[in-house]
Motif scaffolding. Structure first.
Motif, PDB file in Angstrom:
ATOM      1  N   GLY A 112       0.965  -1.074  -0.368  1.00  0.00           N
ATOM      2  CA  GLY A 112       0.036   0.631  -0.115  1.00  0.00           C
ATOM      3  C   GLY A 112       0.713   1.631  -0.479  1.00  0.00           C
ATOM      4  N   MET A 113       1.972   0.933   0.221  1.00  0.00           N
ATOM      5  CA  MET A 113       3.117   2.281  -0.203  1.00  0.00           C
ATOM      6  C   MET A 113       4.629   2.308  -0.865  1.00  0.00           C
ATOM      7  SD  MET A 113       5.612   2.201   3.307  1.00  0.00           S
ATOM      8  CE  MET A 113       3.456   3.673   4.138  1.00  0.00           C
ATOM      9  N   ARG A 114       5.066   3.192  -1.239  1.00  0.00           N
ATOM     10  CA  ARG A 114       6.464   3.217  -1.654  1.00  0.00           C
ATOM     11  C   ARG A 114       7.417   3.591  -0.888  1.00  0.00           C
ATOM     12  NH1 ARG A 114       8.618   6.512  -6.578  1.00  0.00           N
ATOM     13  NH2 ARG A 114       6.766   7.080  -6.155  1.00  0.00           N
ATOM     14  N   ARG A 115       8.161   2.897  -0.512  1.00  0.00           N
ATOM     15  CA  ARG A 115       9.473   3.506   0.185  1.00  0.00           C
ATOM     16  C   ARG A 115      10.712   3.266  -0.538  1.00  0.00           C
ATOM     17  NH1 ARG A 115       8.549   0.143   4.889  1.00  0.00           N
ATOM     18  NH2 ARG A 115       6.955   1.120   5.725  1.00  0.00           N
ATOM     19  N   LEU A 116      11.471   4.999  -0.520  1.00  0.00           N
ATOM     20  CA  LEU A 116      12.486   4.958  -0.880  1.00  0.00           C
ATOM     21  C   LEU A 116      13.116   5.330  -0.210  1.00  0.00           C
ATOM     22  CD1 LEU A 116      10.736   7.609  -3.737  1.00  0.00           C
ATOM     23  CD2 LEU A 116      11.230   4.974  -4.104  1.00  0.00           C
ATOM     24  N   GLU A 117      14.474   4.916  -0.491  1.00  0.00           N
ATOM     25  CA  GLU A 117      16.038   5.220   0.611  1.00  0.00           C
ATOM     26  C   GLU A 117      16.715   6.264  -0.103  1.00  0.00           C
ATOM     27  OE1 GLU A 117      18.096   1.573   2.817  1.00  0.00           O
ATOM     28  OE2 GLU A 117      18.728   2.333   0.556  1.00  0.00           O
ATOM     29  N   ALA A 118      17.166   7.221   0.359  1.00  0.00           N
ATOM     30  CA  ALA A 118      17.813   8.478   0.115  1.00  0.00           C
ATOM     31  C   ALA A 118      19.632   7.624   1.463  1.00  0.00           C
ATOM     32  CB  ALA A 118      17.608   9.849   0.969  1.00  0.00           C
ATOM     33  N   ILE A 119      19.807   8.144   1.871  1.00  0.00           N
ATOM     34  CA  ILE A 119      20.386   8.654   3.565  1.00  0.00           C
ATOM     35  C   ILE A 119      20.852   7.227   3.499  1.00  0.00           C
ATOM     36  CG2 ILE A 119      22.124   9.169   4.995  1.00  0.00           C
ATOM     37  CD1 ILE A 119      21.612  10.968   2.828  1.00  0.00           C
ATOM     38  N   SER A 120      21.698   6.065   4.160  1.00  0.00           N
ATOM     39  CA  SER A 120      21.209   4.332   4.595  1.00  0.00           C
ATOM     40  C   SER A 120      22.878   4.459   4.052  1.00  0.00           C
ATOM     41  CB  SER A 120      21.073   3.553   4.042  1.00  0.00           C
ATOM     42  OG  SER A 120      21.377   3.093   3.149  1.00  0.00           O
ATOM     43  N   GLY A 121      23.191   2.914   5.437  1.00  0.00           N
ATOM     44  CA  GLY A 121      24.633   2.382   5.673  1.00  0.00           C
ATOM     45  C   GLY A 121      25.119   2.579   3.685  1.00  0.00           C
ATOM     46  N   LYS A 122      24.005   2.053   2.978  1.00  0.00           N
ATOM     47  CA  LYS A 122      24.997   0.971   1.813  1.00  0.00           C
ATOM     48  C   LYS A 122      25.047   2.458   0.588  1.00  0.00           C
ATOM     49  CE  LYS A 122      20.024  -0.516   0.183  1.00  0.00           C
ATOM     50  NZ  LYS A 122      19.498  -1.870  -0.142  1.00  0.00           N
ATOM     51  N   THR A 123      23.812   3.730   0.858  1.00  0.00           N
ATOM     52  CA  THR A 123      23.777   4.767  -0.068  1.00  0.00           C
ATOM     53  C   THR A 123      24.736   6.355   0.660  1.00  0.00           C
ATOM     54  OG1 THR A 123      21.989   5.833   0.570  1.00  0.00           O
ATOM     55  CG2 THR A 123      20.884   4.292  -0.291  1.00  0.00           C
ATOM     56  N   ALA A 124      25.233   5.916   1.390  1.00  0.00           N
ATOM     57  CA  ALA A 124      26.037   7.217   2.114  1.00  0.00           C
ATOM     58  C   ALA A 124      27.129   6.527   2.581  1.00  0.00           C
ATOM     59  CB  ALA A 124      25.225   8.409   2.179  1.00  0.00           C
ATOM     60  N   GLY A 125      27.419   5.476   3.108  1.00  0.00           N
ATOM     61  CA  GLY A 125      27.943   5.092   4.578  1.00  0.00           C
ATOM     62  C   GLY A 125      27.703   5.537   6.039  1.00  0.00           C
ATOM     63  N   SER A 126      26.328   6.090   5.686  1.00  0.00           N
ATOM     64  CA  SER A 126      25.711   6.016   7.212  1.00  0.00           C
ATOM     65  C   SER A 126      26.377   5.451   8.513  1.00  0.00           C
ATOM     66  CB  SER A 126      24.431   6.920   7.403  1.00  0.00           C
ATOM     67  OG  SER A 126      23.793   5.083   6.788  1.00  0.00           O
ATOM     68  N   ARG A 127      25.867   5.838   9.799  1.00  0.00           N
ATOM     69  CA  ARG A 127      26.794   4.626  10.494  1.00  0.00           C
ATOM     70  C   ARG A 127      25.297   4.457  11.856  1.00  0.00           C
ATOM     71  NH1 ARG A 127      32.139   5.834  11.995  1.00  0.00           N
ATOM     72  NH2 ARG A 127      32.388   6.483  10.419  1.00  0.00           N
TER      73      ARG A 127
END
Length: 141
Positions: free
Chosen positions: A26-41
């Motif tokens: 029922g929804m679409r979730r989009l990732e911007a900042i994460s460990g895999k996209t930006a190296g965030s911890r």
């Protein structure tokens, strides 16, 4: 030379958001900042879209705290408080805080997409889909 004090900034453009993250019906979730996209911890950030006259499935985000900013539309955030179903009706500019392990869902009773910006206290997009708001949830021991 890069060390913990001299890391490069990461620029994730709006067209680079990824749907390769945990999803709920029922929804679409989009990732911007994460460990895999930006190296965030310590942080995950993205957005969700719920179409008109649609509800997401019930879910929670495990140990992560979730902060939500309503960008557009009038989504309704639904959770269980004991035997009662509580509905938080929102407008653009509103914020919602979802504590760890709290089952909830997003509903969009309107005729335009509801878009919210999400930040979580985890570098992973934790999504645990549930059969209902009252489903047993395994929390920290």
């Amino acid at each position: 030379m890069t060390d913990q004090w001299h890391q490069p900034l990461r620029h994730i453009k709006s067209g680079e958001l990824s749907g390769d993250t945990g999803q709920t019906s029922g929804m679409r979730r989009l990732e911007a900042i994460s460990g895999k996209t930006a190296g965030s911890r310590k942080v995950w950030m993205g957005e969700t879209h719920v179409g008109p006259a649609t509800s997401s499935g019930d879910h929670h985000h495990g140990e992560a705290e979730t902060a939500i900013y309503v960008k557009s539309g009038h989504p309704v955030f639904v959770f269980a408080d004991g035997d009662e179903e509580v509905r938080l009706e929102t407008s653009p500019g509103d914020y919602i805080f979802v504590p760890p392990y709290v089952p909830h869902r997003e509903e969009n009773p309107g005729d335009e997409d509801a878009v919210v910006i999400i930040a979580r206290s985890s570098q992973e997009g934790i999504v645990v889909n549930l059969p209902s708001l009252w489903a047993p949830v395994e929390g920290p021991e």
